[in-house]
Write a protein that holds these residues in place. Structure first.
Motif, PDB file in Angstrom:
ATOM      1  N   THR A 121       0.855  -1.191   0.000  1.00  0.00           N
ATOM      2  CA  THR A 121       0.000   0.000   0.000  1.00  0.00           C
ATOM      3  C   THR A 121       0.886   1.235   0.000  1.00  0.00           C
ATOM      4  O   THR A 121       1.700   1.422   0.914  1.00  0.00           O
ATOM      5  CB  THR A 121      -0.924   0.029   1.223  1.00  0.00           C
ATOM      6  OG1 THR A 121      -1.721  -1.155   1.249  1.00  0.00           O
ATOM      7  CG2 THR A 121      -1.842   1.245   1.167  1.00  0.00           C
ATOM      8  N   LEU A 122       0.729   2.070  -1.013  1.00  0.00           N
ATOM      9  CA  LEU A 122       1.467   3.335  -1.090  1.00  0.00           C
ATOM     10  C   LEU A 122       0.542   4.459  -0.645  1.00  0.00           C
ATOM     11  O   LEU A 122      -0.574   4.593  -1.157  1.00  0.00           O
ATOM     12  CB  LEU A 122       1.957   3.588  -2.514  1.00  0.00           C
ATOM     13  CG  LEU A 122       2.838   4.830  -2.700  1.00  0.00           C
ATOM     14  CD1 LEU A 122       4.193   4.635  -2.016  1.00  0.00           C
ATOM     15  CD2 LEU A 122       3.047   5.138  -4.185  1.00  0.00           C
ATOM     16  N   ARG A 123       1.010   5.256   0.312  1.00  0.00           N
ATOM     17  CA  ARG A 123       0.210   6.378   0.816  1.00  0.00           C
ATOM     18  C   ARG A 123       0.873   7.703   0.447  1.00  0.00           C
ATOM     19  O   ARG A 123       2.095   7.797   0.357  1.00  0.00           O
ATOM     20  CB  ARG A 123       0.045   6.276   2.336  1.00  0.00           C
ATOM     21  CG  ARG A 123      -0.690   5.002   2.775  1.00  0.00           C
ATOM     22  CD  ARG A 123      -0.847   4.941   4.284  1.00  0.00           C
ATOM     23  NE  ARG A 123      -1.495   3.709   4.695  1.00  0.00           N
ATOM     24  CZ  ARG A 123      -2.816   3.541   4.741  1.00  0.00           C
ATOM     25  NH1 ARG A 123      -3.621   4.538   4.425  1.00  0.00           N
ATOM     26  NH2 ARG A 123      -3.336   2.384   5.125  1.00  0.00           N
TER      27      ARG A 123
ATOM     28  N   GLU B 261      -3.197   4.921  -6.137  1.00  0.00           N
ATOM     29  CA  GLU B 261      -2.824   3.968  -7.179  1.00  0.00           C
ATOM     30  C   GLU B 261      -1.425   4.295  -7.699  1.00  0.00           C
ATOM     31  O   GLU B 261      -0.952   5.431  -7.611  1.00  0.00           O
ATOM     32  CB  GLU B 261      -3.832   4.005  -8.323  1.00  0.00           C
ATOM     33  CG  GLU B 261      -5.187   3.417  -7.966  1.00  0.00           C
ATOM     34  CD  GLU B 261      -6.063   3.216  -9.192  1.00  0.00           C
ATOM     35  OE1 GLU B 261      -5.513   2.930 -10.277  1.00  0.00           O
ATOM     36  OE2 GLU B 261      -7.293   3.356  -9.055  1.00  0.00           O
ATOM     37  N   VAL B 262      -0.782   3.284  -8.240  1.00  0.00           N
ATOM     38  CA  VAL B 262       0.587   3.424  -8.731  1.00  0.00           C
ATOM     39  C   VAL B 262       0.607   3.219 -10.236  1.00  0.00           C
ATOM     40  O   VAL B 262       0.095   2.210 -10.730  1.00  0.00           O
ATOM     41  CB  VAL B 262       1.520   2.390  -8.055  1.00  0.00           C
ATOM     42  CG1 VAL B 262       2.929   2.478  -8.614  1.00  0.00           C
ATOM     43  CG2 VAL B 262       1.524   2.589  -6.554  1.00  0.00           C
TER      44      VAL B 262
ATOM     45  N   LYS C 238      -2.248  -7.697  -7.969  1.00  0.00           N
ATOM     46  CA  LYS C 238      -3.596  -7.277  -8.342  1.00  0.00           C
ATOM     47  C   LYS C 238      -4.015  -6.058  -7.526  1.00  0.00           C
ATOM     48  O   LYS C 238      -3.747  -5.969  -6.329  1.00  0.00           O
ATOM     49  CB  LYS C 238      -4.589  -8.420  -8.108  1.00  0.00           C
ATOM     50  CG  LYS C 238      -4.371  -9.616  -9.021  1.00  0.00           C
ATOM     51  CD  LYS C 238      -5.416 -10.690  -8.755  1.00  0.00           C
ATOM     52  CE  LYS C 238      -5.215 -11.891  -9.676  1.00  0.00           C
ATOM     53  NZ  LYS C 238      -6.230 -12.955  -9.417  1.00  0.00           N
ATOM     54  N   LEU C 239      -4.709  -5.132  -8.192  1.00  0.00           N
ATOM     55  CA  LEU C 239      -5.196  -3.928  -7.522  1.00  0.00           C
ATOM     56  C   LEU C 239      -6.547  -4.204  -6.872  1.00  0.00           C
ATOM     57  O   LEU C 239      -7.466  -4.713  -7.526  1.00  0.00           O
ATOM     58  CB  LEU C 239      -5.327  -2.785  -8.518  1.00  0.00           C
ATOM     59  CG  LEU C 239      -6.027  -1.515  -8.004  1.00  0.00           C
ATOM     60  CD1 LEU C 239      -5.215  -0.876  -6.883  1.00  0.00           C
ATOM     61  CD2 LEU C 239      -6.245  -0.532  -9.154  1.00  0.00           C
TER      62      LEU C 239
ATOM     63  N   SER D 171     -10.094  -0.089   0.584  1.00  0.00           N
ATOM     64  CA  SER D 171      -9.100   0.953   0.309  1.00  0.00           C
ATOM     65  C   SER D 171      -8.136   0.423  -0.744  1.00  0.00           C
ATOM     66  O   SER D 171      -8.064  -0.784  -0.984  1.00  0.00           O
ATOM     67  CB  SER D 171      -8.337   1.351   1.581  1.00  0.00           C
ATOM     68  OG  SER D 171      -7.608   0.254   2.093  1.00  0.00           O
ATOM     69  N   ILE D 172      -7.399   1.326  -1.359  1.00  0.00           N
ATOM     70  CA  ILE D 172      -6.502   0.942  -2.442  1.00  0.00           C
ATOM     71  C   ILE D 172      -5.287   0.190  -1.897  1.00  0.00           C
ATOM     72  O   ILE D 172      -4.541   0.702  -1.060  1.00  0.00           O
ATOM     73  CB  ILE D 172      -6.028   2.186  -3.216  1.00  0.00           C
ATOM     74  CG1 ILE D 172      -7.227   2.900  -3.848  1.00  0.00           C
ATOM     75  CG2 ILE D 172      -5.010   1.805  -4.283  1.00  0.00           C
ATOM     76  CD1 ILE D 172      -6.867   4.234  -4.474  1.00  0.00           C
TER      77      ILE D 172
END
Length: 220
Positions: A46-48, A58-59, A71-72, A77-78
């Protein structure tokens, strides 16, 4: 088995000068869980982003775990996921590229536990016991959780170990006395927290290794 389960820049300029907006702060949270009995691996990334209240984002191009696309998942939450079967790897690597196509890598490492036990199928709760395992001693940031379960009594007794210079633990009788006499099953959870700078991104990750269960008779 219960799965158990983390510069602001200011400048004074003349009116003719243009001020540049600072890059938002980014942090990365990763998680890897291995279940030895099932041979199942679960990984999350998870990138914040944000200066104060950070939100998952999202990346571009997505995340890669061990070189494979994750997989996204957008809800609740993302986050990026990877589930597959196989053995346990010593190293666990996450890769991604930001909006400027800059590559980032975050890697964690932890030794597995392939064999463990007291050296006998029965132990006494009134005598100290030596527990040994096959694998490296606990490293910095690691902990070992002993999960004792007794279905007949409906009890679960966790015991935590955070310091072990050798691949063994000396259990005093006072600690083993927490276990009632009877048949117990035991499995271990080896956990490790890793923190690093991944190309300007503050990254942290946790690995959890769940061993197979063993059956132990606890007597007086």
């Amino acid at each position: 088995m219960k799965y158990i389960f983390f510069t602001f820049l200011a400048a004074m300029a003349c009116p003719a000068c243009q001020s540049s907006k600072p890059e938002p702060k980014r942090t990365l949270e990763c998680y890897v869980r291995f279940l030895e009995t099932e041979g199942a691996i679960h990984a999350e990334a998870t990138l914040r982003e944000g200066d104060t209240l950070q939100q998952p984002v999202e990346v571009p191009g997505g995340f890669f775990y061990q070189g494979k696309a994750m997989k996204l998942r957008s809800l609740p939450s993302i986050t990026y996921l990877n589930d597959h079967s196989g053995g346990f790897d010593l190293k666990h690597r996450f890769d991604w590229k930001d909006a400027k196509s800059q590559a980032h890598t975050f890697e964690m490492e932890m030794s597995p536990i392939s064999e463990f036990g007291f050296g006998a199928s029965a132990i006494s709760r009134s005598k100290p016991q030596t527990f040994r395992w096959k694998g490296a001693p606990l490293d910095k940031g690691e902990a070992l959780v002993f999960m004792w379960e007794n279905n007949a009594l409906g009890k679960t007794v966790p015991m935590n170990v955070i310091n072990s210079a050798q691949s063994q633990v000396e259990f005093p009788a006072a600690k083993l006395a927490e276990l009632a006499p009877g048949q117990w099953t035991l499995y271990l959870v080896r956990k490790k927290l890793t923190k690093a700078n991944a190309g300007g991104v503050a990254a942290s990750g946790i690995i959890e290794y769940y061993t197979k269960t063993d059956s132990i008779e606890v007597g007086e």
